[in-house]
Design a protein around this motif. Structure first.
Motif, short mmCIF file in Angstrom:
data_model
loop_
_atom_site.label_atom_id
_atom_site.label_comp_id
_atom_site.label_asym_id
_atom_site.label_seq_id
_atom_site.Cartn_x
_atom_site.Cartn_y
_atom_site.Cartn_z
N ASN A 127 0.65 -1.18 -0.02
CA ASN A 127 -0.18 0.04 0.06
C ASN A 127 0.76 1.29 0.04
O ASN A 127 0.85 2.21 -0.74
CB ASN A 127 -0.97 -0.12 1.25
N GLN A 128 1.74 1.29 0.82
CA GLN A 128 2.84 2.46 0.82
C GLN A 128 3.46 2.83 -0.34
O GLN A 128 3.68 3.75 -0.68
CB GLN A 128 3.82 2.23 1.97
N ALA A 130 2.53 1.63 -3.48
CA ALA A 130 1.30 2.18 -4.39
C ALA A 130 1.03 3.66 -4.19
O ALA A 130 0.96 4.54 -5.16
CB ALA A 130 0.16 1.24 -4.07
N LEU A 131 0.94 4.09 -3.04
CA LEU A 131 0.68 5.70 -2.69
C LEU A 131 1.89 6.30 -3.16
O LEU A 131 1.65 7.73 -3.80
CB LEU A 131 0.36 5.77 -1.11
N LEU A 142 -5.69 3.37 -6.71
CA LEU A 142 -5.03 2.54 -5.89
C LEU A 142 -4.72 0.86 -6.01
O LEU A 142 -3.75 0.41 -5.91
CB LEU A 142 -5.38 2.79 -4.39
N ASN A 143 -5.76 0.39 -6.31
CA ASN A 143 -5.73 -1.07 -6.57
C ASN A 143 -4.94 -1.38 -7.89
O ASN A 143 -4.15 -2.37 -7.82
CB ASN A 143 -7.09 -1.59 -6.77
N GLN A 146 -1.28 -1.10 -6.79
CA GLN A 146 -0.97 -2.04 -5.68
C GLN A 146 -0.61 -3.12 -6.89
O GLN A 146 0.29 -3.86 -6.41
CB GLN A 146 -2.03 -2.42 -4.87
#
Length: 191
Positions: A127-128, A130-131, A142-143, A146
């Motif tokens: 997640n981090q 991807a952000l 976001l998905n 990821q």
């Protein structure tokens, strides 16, 4: 490399700790791995330099075909390898230290040369990562972002827990970005 909502690579590294790395990035041909798969990049200590000098080589074949999003994803992934390698050296570990020793040391404290252990650690911060990619490419869902990071983590235990459908979505998204397919969200990195 600051972007939307204050997300940046620095914040990703703050997930670990403070670091000082001098990072050389270059392009060169990298042969396929022993399984015949394309290697997008390699990171190691910069030959002949102090331990905080690290070098990432991006595979010219990859860069010539990939989108800017795929190159960005790869640089974030390799920057984490650079960080883990530098951290290991700062702890007195040397080039013979395994990645398992680095990860155990870092997580129990991670290893400069044990790639599998670094990948296991990265799987915990998808997640981090991807952000951080979204900060540079705000049009990415976001998905989707990821899913792009799972491509470099396919041999981790966490990846093996994903459904076959999810693995198919991951493979499709990564193929689109790596080979600049019509469904890619990024633009061709090199023309």
């Amino acid at each position: 490399m600051q972007g939307a909502n204050g997300n940046d690579i620095g914040r990703l590294f703050n997930f670990f700790t403070k670091s000082s790395i001098i990072w050389n990035i270059q392009n060169a041909y990298i042969p396929n791995d022993t399984n015949g798969r394309q290697v997008n990049a390699l990171t190691s200590q910069w030959d002949g330099m102090p331990s905080d000098y690290l070098s990432t080589t991006l595979n010219t074949t990859f860069v010539n075909n990939a989108t800017d999003v795929a190159v960005g994803r790869t640089l974030i992934h390799e920057s984490l390898h650079a960080y883990l390698i530098q951290w290991g050296y700062s702890q007195g570990m040397n080039a013979n230290t395994t990645m398992a020793q680095l990860v155990d040391g870092y997580l129990g404290s991670l290893s400069p040369n044990d790639i599998a252990a670094q990948h296991d650690a990265m799987a915990n911060i998808i997640n981090q990562m991807a952000l951080a990619l979204q900060a540079k490419f705000p049009n990415l869902d976001l998905n989707y972002a990821q899913n792009l990071f799972w491509a470099g983590l396919t041999e981790t235990a966490a990846y093996n827990t994903l459904s076959d459908d999810q693995k198919s979505v991951i493979a499709s998204a990564n193929a689109a970005e790596t080979y600049s397919q019509a469904s890619a969200k990024g633009s061709k990195a090199c023309n």
